[in-house]
Design an enzyme around this catalytic site. Structure first.
Site, PDB file in Angstrom:
ATOM      1  CB  SER A 204     -45.971  17.055 -20.836  1.00 31.48           C
ATOM      2  OG  SER A 204     -44.730  16.893 -21.472  1.00 31.48           O
ATOM      3  CG  ASP A 316     -54.302  16.510 -29.081  1.00 27.52           C
ATOM      4  OD1 ASP A 316     -53.579  17.422 -28.645  1.00 27.52           O
ATOM      5  OD2 ASP A 316     -54.147  15.324 -28.772  1.00 27.52           O
TER       6      ASP A 316
END
Lengths: 559, 277
Positions: A204, A316
């Protein structure tokens, strides 16, 4: 011998301390491996043949999240009740447990691993990493989605970006490697994927402007076997899709577990958003391989093919959704397919040998594309990018889908997708990269309340056509699981853990758990009894039918 | 009032003083030009660190709304800074370590969040009514307490109004009196966040029972109502033959019998509630 493996496992931490006899813990183990091979690769490949276990994050390498157990079915699901519950450390529960040989291995927030007696819920051991209080997690909460198991070792990623191997019997650390530097925004929240002689992880960190990658580690030593960056460096294929030096901070994180086809020997891994998220001006181009699905050679990490869902994403819309492998007849020919309901609100059918786009269709409200062209590239509606003043677009930045799992039932041939139906006003802002700082370039104001909703949608796996939908009050964050009992289990933000008829969507069972459900259900069998697991708030619930279940197997002779 | 007693750093911006001071001081403050210290940097920091969840305008998103007069967990700026620094365990609210936001930046962000809240405040100068007469109206001829609780007195059919002066601006209150259905209250926490509260619902069951009431909660399987007489009703969706969610309606009667002065006096009274005077 296999029975002793399991008994010894329990004896270390359970039998001796509590006096409880665990002799039956490992009954049903069908492997003839050596004493160290509790779950060898062969068992992972053949996971469908032992539905009493749950051996990988999504239940099998094809990521079906489908249980072949059918003891709980439409006729008796209304009788389902809590058999045992486990209270976790404070935080969001997004984990899916692994169950093998009578033991459940589950992660607790932020990055702990706990082994539980799958019959009673009693803890066998717990491992908690030593992490500072200043661990970075920019753009996501402190979560962990689960462990991988291979042979007698568990593998867990930590919030401070380590990959740790734990002895499955005791929780003792076998090795601990730093995958990447947390100080510049890297974390591991995904469940690793165990292959033959390799542990695959992703990272991440796109909201901190990291350069994403996928890693393969040696299961025995923790040595890095290969690393494949998701953002090409200058000179590499795709580098011309990044203007200037924008590739250096291009994001493309790899934070959700991929899928694997043992026959084709191809690894499928979804890639996250480009950075900065909402300001695309600073990264002109398609920004490969962000928002892509990559097919990789698991021995070398080489990219065999790629498909990009959202070129030059400014909303996103990571492609970090579960990639479901399906074999089916396509226009009269048997084809190996990979299907996915993307965050951008389109459902895709690809050939998983070649990456060829076969079909795509809208499955949730979206206002950013007129559709997909013949190559699957979105036909973007002009004026849908974020602006300084704000621009209303469906879906919201959390997408129509997200990390939470869909399910595929080979019985109904339906693809079950928890769906978020929500728009947002997207804003663009200037942003400069600073290591370890948010690098997003804007934000959103999501529509809420009565203006947003959710559904469990059942889609024809080949066409994406809606067969039925079950309405949810709020956009969900919980996965679903179909079963051979012709059921679909799911959860809601309002605290419902429920079962639907897999063929019609008719609600058949509902348990109000008292807090939002944020994880994906799974199922296993113990003592001949099927169990269904889901979590809500800080508690994991294990459900079963009353007959023979009762309070954790408390039958005469059990103790 | 806990908030009003808080000692407040002098460096803070004017609208925040408006939030925390008694009305007289607020009036004085409102006369000055409301400015936020280092507004541009504060906004930039807010957008970078907070807006993803709380929304660019602070209207909430994945996280709760911040643009409200009183934040439930926040008594003062010190407490807000502590939340920004350490997060709120068990929620999605992370802490920001010192290398991400230094003390100066935390202070700016906290100030900006409080400023966002203050934007919803009463423009004190727009309150022209007589609060004392409003008090009489509320408790006597207006009979407002038959549906609202203030400081422990009254009946809970509609929203409690004990600190309504902290939570709502005068324009909002005026509208609530003259057109109550225009803006139903919205839940601000928990899974219900963002959903209408006091939403009128009409339900007919398969047995032929008819219920008129306000939705208290709802999920995919059940709904909970309070009827206009204050009775609690719990129904399973499977029992329901017809359900009408009457968005755009309110059970609050339109104040037809009140003239403009009455409304202004009531607004003046309501804006004092929770403000320590």
């Amino acid at each position: 011998m296999e029975v002793l493996i399991g008994c010894g496992l329990a004896a270390r931490r359970g039998c001796a301390a509590s006096g409880i006899a665990f002799a039956a813990v490992a009954l049903g183990v069908s492997t003839g491996q050596s004493a160290t091979a509790q779950v060898p690769y062969e068992r992972l490949v053949a996971a469908d043949s032992e539905p009493e276990s749950w051996l990988t994050y999504s239940g099998n390498y094809g990521s079906h999240r489908f249980s072949r157990l059918d003891q709980i079915n439409a006729a008796n699901v209304a009788d389902l009740r809590v058999v045992w519950a486990y209270q976790m450390d404070e935080g969001l529960i997004e984990t899916t447990p692994i169950v093998a040989d009578g033991v459940m291995y589950v992660t607790e927030p932020p990055s702990s691993v706990t082994a539980l007696d799958a019959r009673t819920g009693k803890r066998l051991w717990k491992w908690t990493p030593q992490m500072g209080s200043d661990v970075l997690h920019i753009g996501f909460p402190e979560v962990n989605r689960g462990v991988a198991i291979l042979d007698s070792t568990l593998y867990v990623g930590t919030l401070d970006a380590h990959l740790v191997a734990l002895d499955a019997r005791s929780g003792a650390v076998r090795w601990d490697v730093e995958v990447a530097d947390n100080a510049i925004g890297f974390s591991l929240t995904l469940a690793p994927l165990a292959l033959d002689g390799k542990i695959i992880v992703g990272v991440s960190g796109a909201e901190a402007g990291v350069r994403g990658f996928i890693d393969a580690y040696d299961p025995d030593t923790g040595k890095l076997i290969w690393r494949t960056y998701t953002i090409p460096a200058p000179g590499e294929f795709g580098s011309d899709t990044w203007g200037g030096n924008s590739w250096e901070t291009g994001g493309g994180s790899t934070w959700l577990t991929g899928s694997y086809d043992p026959e084709l020997d191809l690894l499928y891994w979804p890639i996250g958003n480009p950075a900065p998220d909402w300001n695309g001006d600073v990264r002109p181009g398609d920004n490969l391989y962000t928002d892509c699905l990559l097919a990789l050679d698991p021995d070398t990490g080489e990219i065999v093919w790629w498909f990009q869902f959202t070129p030059h994403d400014t909303h996103d819309w990571d492609a970090n959704q579960i990639q479901v492998l399906v074999d089916a007849e396509w226009e009269g020919e048997p084809r190996k397919l990979v299907v996915t309901a993307n965050r951008n609100a389109f459902y895709y059918v690809l050939d998983r040998e070649t990456g060829e786009f076969l079909h795509g269709t809208e499955y949730s409200k979206q206002t950013w594309a007129e559709g997909l062209d013949e190559n699957g590239r979105p036909i973007v509606i002009p004026g849908t990018d974020p602006t300084e003043e704000g621009n209303l677009v469906w879906p919201s930045l959390q997408g129509a889908a997200n990390w939470f799992s869909p399910s595929y039932s080979p019985m109904t041939r339906l693809f079950y997708q928890p769906t978020r139906i929500m728009g947002a006003i997207y804003y663009k802002a200037d942003v400069e990269y600073e290591p370890g700082q948010p690098f997003m370039g804007g934000g959103e104001q999501a529509l809420r309340g009565e203006e947003a909703s959710g559904a469990v949608k059942a889609l024809d796996v080949l066409t994406g056509e809606l067969k039925w939908e079950f309405p949810l009050q709020s956009p969900p964050w919980a996965g679903v699981m179909a079963t051979a009992g012709n059921l679909v289990f799911g959860g809601s933000e309002e605290g419902n853990i429920f079962a639907l008829d897999a063929g019609t969507g008719e609600p058949l069972w509902n348990f109000q758990a008292g807090a939002a459900v944020r994880s994906g259900p799974m199922s296993f069998e113990i003592d001949g009894q099927q169990r269904v697991v889901n979590s809500a708030g800080g508690t994991m619930f294990v459900f079963g039918l009353p007959e023979g279940g009762g309070s954790g197997g408390a039958r005469p002779g059990s103790f | 009032m806990r908030i009003a007693q808080t000692t407040w750093p002098l460096s803070l911006a004017v609208p925040i003083l408006l939030l925390l001071c008694p009305p007289a001081a607020a009036q004085e403050a409102a006369d000055a030009a409301p400015e936020l210290e280092d507004a541009e940097r504060a906004e930039r920091l807010y957008r970078a660190h907070c807006a993803r969840c709380h929304g660019v305008q602070g209207l909430g998103g994945e996280g709760p709304e911040l643009a409200q007069l009183a934040l439930p967990r926040v008594a003062d700026q010190v407490q807000l800074e502590r939340i920004i620094r350490f997060g709120i365990p068990g929620t999605g609210m992370p802490g920001a370590r010192a290398t991400v936001l230094d003390d100066d930046a935390v202070s700016l962000v906290a100030g900006y969040v409080l400023w966002l809240g203050a934007q919803t405040t009463v423009d004190a100068s727009s309150v022209t009514g007589d609060a004392d007469r409003g008090l009489d109206l509320f408790w006597a001829e207006g009979d407002c307490a038959s549906c609202h609780i203030v400081a422990g007195q009254g009946t809970a059919v509609g929203p409690e109004l004990t600190i309504i002066g902290l939570r709502r601006g005068a324009d909002y209150l005026r509208e609530a009196l003259s057109a109550p259905a225009a803006r139903l209250p919205v839940a601000r926490s928990g899974a219900r966040s963002g959903f209408f509260e006091y939403l009128p619902v009409r339900i007919v069951t398969h047995d032929g029972d008819i219920y008129n009431g306000m939705r208290m909660n709802e999920d995919s399987f059940t709904i909970q109502l309070m009827t206009v007489s204050g009775a609690f009703v719990s129904l399973r969706k499977g029992e329901i033959a017809e359900m009408e969610k009457r968005v755009g309606h309110s059970l609050m009667p339109v104040a037809q019998d009140l003239d403009e002065d009455d409304v202004e006096d009531l607004v003046a009274y309501l804006t004092t509630l929770g403000r320590g005077s």
